[in-house]
Design a protein around this motif. Structure first.
Motif, short mmCIF file in Angstrom:
data_model
loop_
_atom_site.label_atom_id
_atom_site.label_comp_id
_atom_site.label_asym_id
_atom_site.label_seq_id
_atom_site.Cartn_x
_atom_site.Cartn_y
_atom_site.Cartn_z
N MET A 1 39.04 48.44 12.83
CA MET A 1 37.60 48.24 13.06
C MET A 1 36.83 48.58 11.78
SD MET A 1 35.34 49.87 16.07
CE MET A 1 33.66 49.39 16.25
N ALA A 2 35.85 47.79 11.47
CA ALA A 2 35.08 47.97 10.24
C ALA A 2 34.15 49.18 10.37
CB ALA A 2 34.27 46.72 9.94
N SER A 3 33.83 49.76 9.24
CA SER A 3 32.94 50.91 9.19
C SER A 3 31.53 50.52 9.61
CB SER A 3 32.93 51.45 7.76
OG SER A 3 31.91 52.39 7.60
N GLN A 4 30.86 51.44 10.30
CA GLN A 4 29.49 51.19 10.73
C GLN A 4 28.48 51.57 9.64
OE1 GLN A 4 28.67 49.52 13.55
NE2 GLN A 4 30.88 49.27 13.67
N VAL A 5 28.94 52.25 8.60
CA VAL A 5 28.07 52.65 7.49
C VAL A 5 28.49 51.88 6.25
CG1 VAL A 5 27.29 54.57 6.06
CG2 VAL A 5 27.81 54.96 8.48
N PRO A 6 27.58 51.08 5.70
CA PRO A 6 27.95 50.30 4.52
C PRO A 6 28.16 51.19 3.30
CG PRO A 6 25.61 50.09 4.93
CD PRO A 6 26.19 50.87 6.09
N PRO A 7 29.10 50.83 2.42
CA PRO A 7 29.30 51.59 1.19
C PRO A 7 28.04 51.64 0.31
CG PRO A 7 31.18 50.19 1.61
CD PRO A 7 30.11 49.79 2.60
N TYR A 8 27.27 50.57 0.29
CA TYR A 8 25.97 50.54 -0.38
C TYR A 8 24.92 50.38 0.71
CZ TYR A 8 28.54 49.61 -4.70
OH TYR A 8 29.38 49.68 -5.77
N THR A 9 23.88 51.16 0.67
CA THR A 9 22.88 51.12 1.74
C THR A 9 21.61 50.41 1.30
OG1 THR A 9 22.07 53.29 1.07
CG2 THR A 9 23.75 53.25 2.80
N GLN A 10 20.83 50.03 2.30
CA GLN A 10 19.56 49.37 2.04
C GLN A 10 18.71 50.27 1.15
OE1 GLN A 10 17.74 47.76 5.53
NE2 GLN A 10 15.70 47.85 4.64
N SER A 11 18.02 49.68 0.22
CA SER A 11 17.14 50.34 -0.76
C SER A 11 17.90 50.94 -1.94
CB SER A 11 16.25 51.40 -0.12
OG SER A 11 15.41 50.81 0.84
N SER A 12 19.24 50.85 -1.95
CA SER A 12 20.00 51.34 -3.10
C SER A 12 19.72 50.47 -4.31
CB SER A 12 21.50 51.30 -2.82
OG SER A 12 21.86 52.18 -1.81
N LEU A 13 19.66 51.09 -5.47
CA LEU A 13 19.52 50.35 -6.72
C LEU A 13 20.89 50.23 -7.38
CD1 LEU A 13 16.29 51.91 -8.27
CD2 LEU A 13 16.53 49.67 -7.20
N VAL A 14 21.17 49.06 -7.89
CA VAL A 14 22.42 48.80 -8.61
C VAL A 14 22.09 47.96 -9.83
CG1 VAL A 14 23.89 48.90 -6.55
CG2 VAL A 14 22.96 46.70 -7.29
N LEU A 15 23.03 47.87 -10.73
CA LEU A 15 22.96 46.88 -11.81
C LEU A 15 23.94 45.79 -11.41
CD1 LEU A 15 22.94 49.35 -14.80
CD2 LEU A 15 21.02 48.02 -13.93
N CYS A 16 23.46 44.57 -11.34
CA CYS A 16 24.28 43.48 -10.84
C CYS A 16 24.45 42.41 -11.91
CB CYS A 16 23.65 42.88 -9.59
SG CYS A 16 24.67 41.62 -8.81
N LYS A 17 25.68 41.93 -12.04
CA LYS A 17 25.98 40.86 -12.99
C LYS A 17 25.52 39.53 -12.39
CE LYS A 17 30.02 40.82 -15.01
NZ LYS A 17 31.46 40.54 -15.26
N HIS A 18 24.66 38.84 -13.14
CA HIS A 18 24.15 37.54 -12.71
C HIS A 18 25.04 36.44 -13.30
CE1 HIS A 18 21.12 35.08 -10.87
NE2 HIS A 18 20.83 34.48 -12.00
N THR A 19 24.70 35.20 -13.04
CA THR A 19 25.52 34.07 -13.50
C THR A 19 25.60 33.96 -15.02
OG1 THR A 19 23.62 32.60 -13.27
CG2 THR A 19 25.15 32.71 -11.41
#
Length: 82
Positions: A1-19
């Motif tokens: 069964m999948a976790s009910q708590v996401p590893p990254y949560t809403q409002s978290s800031l990340v640096l994301c690689k774009h295209t």
């Protein structure tokens, strides 16, 4: 069964690689599980139009996300001007 708590949560800031293979500051605006039970993150790039918002599967985060830390932010700024 999948976790009910996401590893990254809403409002978290990340640096994301774009295209363009550069990292940009992004905020997770929604975290949900797809039909396969995998976490998916809807994110918005800071200062960008919402048409660039993306849905990124958790399995793609190792290659797309970088921690939002002062050192990483500085590194991404240097890469943007190269």
């Amino acid at each position: 069964m999948a976790s009910q708590v996401p590893p990254y949560t809403q409002s978290s800031l990340v640096l994301c690689k774009h295209t363009d293979n550069l990292y940009y500051e992004a905020k997770i605006i929604k975290a949900y599980q797809n039909k396969q039970g995998e976490w998916v993150y809807k994110l918005h790039y800071s200062g960008w139009n919402s048409r660039y918002d993306e849905n990124i599967k958790h399995s793609d985060t190792p290659s797309r996300f970088m921690a939002h830390t002062p050192d990483n932010i500085e590194m991404t700024k240097v890469l943007l001007i190269l």
